[in-house]
Each structure stands twice: as structure tokens, then as C-alpha cells.
Design a protein around this motif. Sequence first.
Motif, PDB file in Angstrom:
ATOM      1  N   ALA A 147      41.077  16.987 -12.297  1.00  0.00           N
ATOM      2  CA  ALA A 147      41.530  16.599 -11.822  1.00  0.00           C
ATOM      3  C   ALA A 147      42.319  16.938 -10.571  1.00  0.00           C
ATOM      4  O   ALA A 147      41.645  17.228  -9.372  1.00  0.00           O
ATOM      5  N   LEU A 167      44.163   6.982 -13.901  1.00  0.00           N
ATOM      6  CA  LEU A 167      45.458   7.925 -14.015  1.00  0.00           C
ATOM      7  C   LEU A 167      46.198   7.614 -15.282  1.00  0.00           C
ATOM      8  O   LEU A 167      46.277   8.943 -16.494  1.00  0.00           O
ATOM      9  N   ALA A 216      40.122  20.767  -9.413  1.00  0.00           N
ATOM     10  CA  ALA A 216      38.806  20.111  -8.679  1.00  0.00           C
ATOM     11  C   ALA A 216      39.822  19.623  -7.704  1.00  0.00           C
ATOM     12  O   ALA A 216      39.146  20.244  -6.334  1.00  0.00           O
ATOM     13  N   GLU A 236      43.093  16.659 -18.958  1.00  0.00           N
ATOM     14  CA  GLU A 236      42.208  15.600 -17.580  1.00  0.00           C
ATOM     15  C   GLU A 236      42.762  15.871 -16.776  1.00  0.00           C
ATOM     16  O   GLU A 236      42.558  15.291 -15.557  1.00  0.00           O
ATOM     17  N   ARG A 237      44.133  15.291 -16.161  1.00  0.00           N
ATOM     18  CA  ARG A 237      44.761  15.004 -14.554  1.00  0.00           C
ATOM     19  C   ARG A 237      44.461  16.599 -13.983  1.00  0.00           C
ATOM     20  O   ARG A 237      44.411  16.517 -13.203  1.00  0.00           O
TER      21      ARG A 237
END
Length: 67
Positions: free
Chosen positions: A44, A33, A47, A40-41
Motif C-alpha cells: 500500500a 491497517l 502504491a 500488504e502495508r
Amino acid sequence: MGLALVALGLVLVAEGLLWVLAPGLVEQLLALLRGLSVEERRLAGLAALALGLALLWAGRLLGAGLT
């Protein structure tokens, strides 16, 4: 309020089990992470949120919902 406490309790049980059963894996995931960008975090997290909502929806459709 009771449902929120149940949900929070389940999250804490799952988190605790992960730390107890696989602390090395948790360290690897944290290192992974740290290597991700903020976007991107965020993706995620989105998601994970979508998957959680889909699981709750599926559980409700299958009759496991708390009313």
C-alpha cells in the motif's frame, strides 16, 4: 530546501484536515491497517508512493512544476 519545506507543509495541512474533518474515518482506517500484514502495508505504501510520483510528473508536464 525551500521546496522540501513547502512539500512537508502541504503534507501536514492534508493530514491535519483529515483529522479535523473526519476523525472517525481516521480511526476506521487505522483499524483496517492493523488488520493488514506487513507485506500488504508495504505494498500500500509503494502504491501511494507511485501515485504521488505520477501526480508530480503529471503536474510538471502540465506546467505546474516549480523550477
